[in-house]
Design an enzyme around this catalytic site. Structure first.
Site, PDB file in Angstrom:
ATOM      1  N   ARG A   1      -8.446   3.427  13.171  1.00 45.18           N
ATOM      2  CA  ARG A   1      -7.608   4.597  13.461  1.00 45.18           C
ATOM      3  C   ARG A   1      -7.047   4.605  14.875  1.00 45.18           C
ATOM      4  NH1 ARG A   1      -6.399   5.666   8.429  1.00 45.18           N
ATOM      5  NH2 ARG A   1      -8.189   6.301   7.183  1.00 45.18           N
TER       6      ARG A   1
ATOM      7  N   ASP B   1       0.836  -1.197   0.000  1.00 46.40           N
ATOM      8  CA  ASP B   1       0.000   0.000   0.000  1.00 46.40           C
ATOM      9  C   ASP B   1       0.871   1.247   0.000  1.00 46.40           C
ATOM     10  OD1 ASP B   1      -2.414   1.318  -0.098  1.00 46.40           O
ATOM     11  OD2 ASP B   1      -2.664   1.397   2.073  1.00 46.40           O
TER      12      ASP B   1
ATOM     13  N   HIS C   1      -4.344  13.684   1.055  1.00 50.60           N
ATOM     14  CA  HIS C   1      -4.567  12.802   2.207  1.00 50.60           C
ATOM     15  C   HIS C   1      -3.346  12.863   3.143  1.00 50.60           C
ATOM     16  CE1 HIS C   1      -5.696   9.225   4.529  1.00 50.60           C
ATOM     17  NE2 HIS C   1      -4.493   8.737   4.292  1.00 50.60           N
TER      18      HIS C   1
ATOM     19  N   LYS D   1      -4.530  -2.252   9.824  1.00 54.45           N
ATOM     20  CA  LYS D   1      -4.858  -2.345   8.401  1.00 54.45           C
ATOM     21  C   LYS D   1      -5.021  -3.794   7.937  1.00 54.45           C
ATOM     22  CE  LYS D   1      -3.736   2.080   7.258  1.00 54.45           C
ATOM     23  NZ  LYS D   1      -4.500   2.986   6.400  1.00 54.45           N
TER      24      LYS D   1
ATOM     25  N   ASP E   1      -9.066   0.329   1.756  1.00 49.90           N
ATOM     26  CA  ASP E   1      -8.081  -0.051   2.773  1.00 49.90           C
ATOM     27  C   ASP E   1      -8.684   0.264   4.150  1.00 49.90           C
ATOM     28  OD1 ASP E   1      -5.747  -0.616   4.151  1.00 49.90           O
ATOM     29  OD2 ASP E   1      -4.858   1.355   3.754  1.00 49.90           O
TER      30      ASP E   1
ATOM     31  N   GLU F   1      -9.183   4.150  -2.448  1.00 48.90           N
ATOM     32  CA  GLU F   1      -7.928   3.968  -3.181  1.00 48.90           C
ATOM     33  C   GLU F   1      -8.176   3.294  -4.529  1.00 48.90           C
ATOM     34  OE1 GLU F   1      -4.631   2.353  -0.998  1.00 48.90           O
ATOM     35  OE2 GLU F   1      -5.351   3.133   0.932  1.00 48.90           O
TER      36      GLU F   1
ATOM     37  N   GLN G   1      -4.218   2.244  14.908  1.00 53.48           N
ATOM     38  CA  GLN G   1      -3.150   2.817  14.078  1.00 53.48           C
ATOM     39  C   GLN G   1      -2.350   3.869  14.848  1.00 53.48           C
ATOM     40  OE1 GLN G   1      -4.692   4.511  10.433  1.00 53.48           O
ATOM     41  NE2 GLN G   1      -2.676   5.036   9.620  1.00 53.48           N
TER      42      GLN G   1
ATOM     43  N   GLU H   1     -10.746   3.729   3.388  1.00 56.29           N
ATOM     44  CA  GLU H   1      -9.860   4.575   2.588  1.00 56.29           C
ATOM     45  C   GLU H   1     -10.160   4.347   1.117  1.00 56.29           C
ATOM     46  OE1 GLU H   1      -5.750   3.989   3.798  1.00 56.29           O
ATOM     47  OE2 GLU H   1      -5.988   5.463   5.407  1.00 56.29           O
TER      48      GLU H   1
ATOM     49  N   GLU I   1     -10.370  12.212   7.727  1.00 54.18           N
ATOM     50  CA  GLU I   1     -10.213  13.555   7.181  1.00 54.18           C
ATOM     51  C   GLU I   1     -11.518  14.355   7.258  1.00 54.18           C
ATOM     52  OE1 GLU I   1      -8.301  11.312   3.782  1.00 54.18           O
ATOM     53  OE2 GLU I   1      -7.717  13.372   3.318  1.00 54.18           O
TER      54      GLU I   1
ATOM     55  N   THR J   1      -8.947  -5.852   3.479  1.00 50.37           N
ATOM     56  CA  THR J   1      -8.833  -4.885   2.386  1.00 50.37           C
ATOM     57  C   THR J   1      -9.770  -5.366   1.289  1.00 50.37           C
ATOM     58  OG1 THR J   1      -6.489  -4.570   2.926  1.00 50.37           O
ATOM     59  CG2 THR J   1      -7.231  -3.747   0.783  1.00 50.37           C
TER      60      THR J   1
HETATM   61 MN    MN Z   1      -4.145   3.083   2.663  1.00 54.89          MN
END
Ligand code: MN
Length: 432
Positions: free
Chosen positions: A244, A134, A141, A260, A240, A208, A247, A206, A381, A264
């Site tokens: 949080r 990744d 971002h 993560k 993804d 992506e 993380q 996420e 975000e 996915t």
């Molecule tokens: Mn990612």
């Protein structure tokens, strides 16, 4: 005779199809009741069964070899063939499915043996993924998240020199539609000195783009930037999923790990580089003062044609919304042009130390947010780390994902004078 620049198909539903017109022809792996797992091509509301097509002797030359590889229960062998047989197959598919095809009657006689209604099929992961990496090339971002974690120093000094990435977990890649179980882990509550163990309270998505590797390289032999495009088999959508709170506690000094690796999700259709060719763009100019990429990452052709103009969308459907028959709510509309590095730069950088890339490896681009609110590709975000809630049409609010929430990613390419194509969907519903 069709006089249009853009051919139409005798598969009526393909014409003006939002995702799968004749101009797209993405590859995927599917099953239908009573038949073995196999490769196919999406056209309108149907899947063109490559195994049936090969048995009916519809292809010749390099296209035949490609069709045979792509007809198997995984696309790794097809990806490994490289770009030229894939192009030969595309060209024969385009002529077979064209409304003026001399073979039209013969193909139509095969009926739903050859063209399987998509609604009868189950999609699977298109390939066995050896390695999943990744990246972090969405600069907005990176800025938005960097500001939350390090207000005075949002972008670390390496960002504009190195296409940043970490090694992800291939074993938990799952195809669109697979439920996603909320992970447990360690989290450090604000003000606490020791962590607690339990379910993540800050589950996020996420937005992506996924990149499928075609022909790989030998260990010790990097892929030159000039050749990198030829090593890419195609593209998909990728979510993804990210915890949080896990993380924030675990990510230093080596990057994300359990936050993560629990899941996915990817969309099942592999949209080829050929289908995306009309939607190529110049790589957006770097802001004044940014360094030029180092020589091994710089190629004029890649700079002038290497970016992708793909509109990207995130939608959310909660249990209440579903019960009330409401449509999914759009959370973001962004574009793949928000990449600071091109896909070719990602491939070259990944292999420059001699790392071996293999057919069926998968890259995520990193979250592709735009610079404006309404373009942010994660809840982290949108809510500024959980400070503000997102409002939904039911009166519900969200800072992070709750049980039963379904996240839907979509992608669409449109350009004046071209037939639009889409990626299909990448869906995942949170359990627990
Ligand atoms: Mn990612």
């Amino acid at each position: 005779m069709s006089t249009s620049k853009h051919p139409r198909s005798w598969v009526i539903s393909a014409n003006d199809h939002p995702d799968f017109p004749l101009q797209n022809l993405p590859f995927g792996v599917f099953t239908r009741p009573g038949f073995s797992r196999r490769g196919g091509v999406a056209v309108g509301n149907y899947i063109f069964d490559l195994q049936v097509a090969v048995e009916a002797d519809l292809f010749d030359g390099a296209a035949r070899v490609a069709a045979e590889s792509a007809s198997r229960g995984q696309l790794n062998d097809f990806f490994a063939l490289g770009a030229s047989p894939r192009r030969a197959l595309r060209s024969q598919l385009l002529s077979l499915l064209d409304e003026n095809s001399p073979q039209r009657e013969r193909l139509q006689a095969l009926g739903e043996t050859l063209l399987v209604p998509m609604s009868d099929c189950q999609m699977h992961l298109p390939a066995q993924v050896g390695d999943y990496t990744d990246f972090y090339v969405g600069i907005h971002h990176a800025m938005n998240v960097g500001k939350l974690f390090r207000p005075d120093n949002p972008l670390l000094p390496n960002y504009k020199y190195v296409p940043i990435a970490y090694h992800g977990r291939a074993s938990t890649l799952c195809v669109s539609g697979t439920p996603v179980k909320r992970p447990n882990g360690q989290t450090l509550a604000p003000g606490a000195e020791v962590p607690a163990f339990g379910p993540s309270k800050r589950l996020d998505y996420e937005l992506e783009v996924g990149v499928w590797m075609g022909q790989g390289n030998e260990a010790g032999e990097p892929i030159n930037i000039v050749d990198a495009g030829e090593h890419i088999a195609g593209f998909c959508l990728l979510n993804d999923w990210s915890a949080r709170d896990l993380q924030a506690w675990e990510y230093q000094p080596l990057g994300p790990f359990l936050s993560k690796s629990f899941a996915t999700s990817i969309s099942p259709w592999v949209v080829t580089a050929e289908a995306l060719a009309p939607f190529r763009s110049a790589q957006p100019e770097r802001p004044v003062g940014d360094p030029k990429p180092l020589d091994y990452l710089f190629d004029e052709q890649d700079q002038s044609r290497g970016a992708l103009d793909i509109e990207l969308e995130v939608l959310l459907l909660t249990v209440q919304m579903r019960e009330q028959g409401l449509a999914p709510q759009r959370l973001a509309l962004s574009n793949a042009l928000n990449m600071y590095w091109t896909v070719a730069q990602m491939v070259t950088h990944h292999s420059v130390n001699g790392c071996k890339l293999q057919a069926g490896d998968l890259f995520g681009t990193g979250t592709l947010s735009g610079p404006q609110p309404g373009q942010f590709g994660s809840l982290l975000e949108m809510t500024e780390g959980g400070k503000h809630a997102v409002e939904l049409p039911t009166g519900e609010t969200r800072k992070f994902l709750e049980a039963g929430d379904e996240v839907i990613l979509k992608a669409r390419c449109r350009r004046e004078g071209e037939v639009s194509i889409g990626f299909g969907e990448c869906r995942g519903r949170v359990v627990g």
